[in-house]
Design a protein around this motif. Sequence first.
Motif, PDB file in Angstrom:
ATOM      1  N   ASN A   1       1.123  -0.977  -0.084  1.00 28.75           N
ATOM      2  CA  ASN A   1       0.160  -0.072  -0.063  1.00 28.75           C
ATOM      3  C   ASN A   1       0.685   1.313   0.118  1.00 28.75           C
ATOM      4  OD1 ASN A   1      -2.245  -1.375   0.029  1.00 28.75           O
ATOM      5  ND2 ASN A   1      -2.728  -1.106   2.005  1.00 28.75           N
ATOM      6  N   HIS A   2       1.924   1.191   0.817  1.00 38.01           N
ATOM      7  CA  HIS A   2       2.876   2.481   1.005  1.00 38.01           C
ATOM      8  C   HIS A   2       3.577   2.617  -0.480  1.00 38.01           C
ATOM      9  CE1 HIS A   2       5.513   5.080   2.914  1.00 38.01           C
ATOM     10  NE2 HIS A   2       6.709   4.532   2.363  1.00 38.01           N
ATOM     11  N   LEU A   3       3.806   1.724  -0.944  1.00 39.43           N
ATOM     12  CA  LEU A   3       4.446   1.618  -2.436  1.00 39.43           C
ATOM     13  C   LEU A   3       3.652   2.317  -3.543  1.00 39.43           C
ATOM     14  CD1 LEU A   3       6.676  -1.257  -2.672  1.00 39.43           C
ATOM     15  CD2 LEU A   3       7.635   0.760  -2.271  1.00 39.43           C
TER      16      LEU A   3
ATOM     17  N   PRO B   1       0.860   8.479  -7.859  1.00 42.46           N
ATOM     18  CA  PRO B   1       0.764   9.850  -8.564  1.00 42.46           C
ATOM     19  C   PRO B   1       1.477   9.934 -10.086  1.00 42.46           C
ATOM     20  CG  PRO B   1       1.299  10.238  -6.519  1.00 42.46           C
ATOM     21  CD  PRO B   1       1.314   8.593  -6.739  1.00 42.46           C
ATOM     22  N   THR B   2       2.754   9.270 -10.047  1.00 40.26           N
ATOM     23  CA  THR B   2       3.552   9.056 -11.517  1.00 40.26           C
ATOM     24  C   THR B   2       2.683   8.424 -12.524  1.00 40.26           C
ATOM     25  OG1 THR B   2       5.521   9.475 -10.325  1.00 40.26           O
ATOM     26  CG2 THR B   2       5.668   8.592 -12.412  1.00 40.26           C
TER      27      THR B   2
ATOM     28  N   ILE C   1       9.809  -4.475 -11.867  1.00 42.63           N
ATOM     29  CA  ILE C   1      10.372  -3.375 -11.019  1.00 42.63           C
ATOM     30  C   ILE C   1      11.463  -2.444 -11.836  1.00 42.63           C
ATOM     31  CG2 ILE C   1      12.437  -3.259  -9.161  1.00 42.63           C
ATOM     32  CD1 ILE C   1      11.650  -5.837  -8.197  1.00 42.63           C
ATOM     33  N   ASP C   2      12.202  -2.901 -12.953  1.00 49.50           N
ATOM     34  CA  ASP C   2      12.818  -2.139 -13.633  1.00 49.50           C
ATOM     35  C   ASP C   2      12.021  -0.975 -14.427  1.00 49.50           C
ATOM     36  OD1 ASP C   2      15.179  -3.442 -13.159  1.00 49.50           O
ATOM     37  OD2 ASP C   2      15.296  -4.644 -14.849  1.00 49.50           O
ATOM     38  N   ALA C   3      10.947  -1.357 -15.066  1.00 46.34           N
ATOM     39  CA  ALA C   3      10.073  -0.423 -15.798  1.00 46.34           C
ATOM     40  C   ALA C   3       9.491   0.482 -14.517  1.00 46.34           C
ATOM     41  CB  ALA C   3       8.782  -1.213 -15.984  1.00 46.34           C
ATOM     42  N   VAL C   4       8.982   0.279 -13.365  1.00 49.70           N
ATOM     43  CA  VAL C   4       8.682   1.357 -12.483  1.00 49.70           C
ATOM     44  C   VAL C   4       9.648   2.372 -12.119  1.00 49.70           C
ATOM     45  CG1 VAL C   4       7.745   1.565 -10.070  1.00 49.70           C
ATOM     46  CG2 VAL C   4       6.793  -0.196 -11.394  1.00 49.70           C
ATOM     47  N   ILE C   5      10.970   1.568 -12.003  1.00 52.84           N
ATOM     48  CA  ILE C   5      11.951   2.577 -11.683  1.00 52.84           C
ATOM     49  C   ILE C   5      12.330   3.461 -12.539  1.00 52.84           C
ATOM     50  CG2 ILE C   5      14.429   2.447 -11.261  1.00 52.84           C
ATOM     51  CD1 ILE C   5      14.026   0.031  -9.512  1.00 52.84           C
TER      52      ILE C   5
ATOM     53  N   ILE D   1       9.344   6.260 -12.775  1.00 55.42           N
ATOM     54  CA  ILE D   1       9.659   7.271 -11.617  1.00 55.42           C
ATOM     55  C   ILE D   1      10.797   8.054 -11.842  1.00 55.42           C
ATOM     56  CG2 ILE D   1      10.046   7.560  -9.204  1.00 55.42           C
ATOM     57  CD1 ILE D   1       8.203   5.020  -8.756  1.00 55.42           C
ATOM     58  N   SER D   2      11.905   7.380 -12.564  1.00 55.66           N
ATOM     59  CA  SER D   2      13.112   8.324 -12.503  1.00 55.66           C
ATOM     60  C   SER D   2      12.908   9.404 -13.660  1.00 55.66           C
ATOM     61  CB  SER D   2      14.547   7.354 -12.814  1.00 55.66           C
ATOM     62  OG  SER D   2      14.226   6.630 -13.951  1.00 55.66           O
TER      63      SER D   2
END
Length: 193
Positions: free
Chosen positions: A125-127, A133-134, A181-185, A188-189
């Motif tokens: 939930n925190h993540l 928002p992104t 994980i790579d796609a989300v990073i 966000i970056s």
Amino acid sequence: LSRDQRLALKDLQSSEAMRIYFFDKGHGFVRVSTKDAADKEQAEIAVSKPWKKDITASLTSKVQRTLKNLRKQNKLSDIEYRKLYPPDAIAPRMYGAIKAHKPEKNYPMRMIVSTIGTAAYQLANHLVCLIQPTLDKNPTTIKNTVSFVNKAKQWNIELTEVQVSYDVQNLYPSETIQRAIDAVIEIISTDDE
């Protein structure tokens, strides 16, 4: 539900030979024989491999250790740490919901896994709160049916065009966790705000 409806539902649920299953879409429920329900469940999970032992305790310990390390590194505040720390986690639970909109397939069952109360539930939930928002900035994102209908009203479909809707099956299991994980990073970056 009214009191009488709740009592009637409780009476229906007390039968050993019959079970009550809610619809997976919309509102409603259906009474299914225990054998039929077991057959539908088995058809949905037939390709799954059962775990040989319950890993809830070891997963809980791993999440707890990770959170302790993040707090020591000052990457989590004390408030965040207390909110995310799983003191006594439970294993995920699976239950079925009847696909009432598919009579041509003999009303199959959709298996749903509830992770509420599991070791990583609060962390997930925190993540989501950090990432959402992104993700909401993506112009192809549809939040719900209402936003889809509002967007569809703006479409200009020519007489020579056909609108098509695809039903994606097994989208998430087809991607590896590391690739996700790579796609989300990456998303966000590259977010400017």
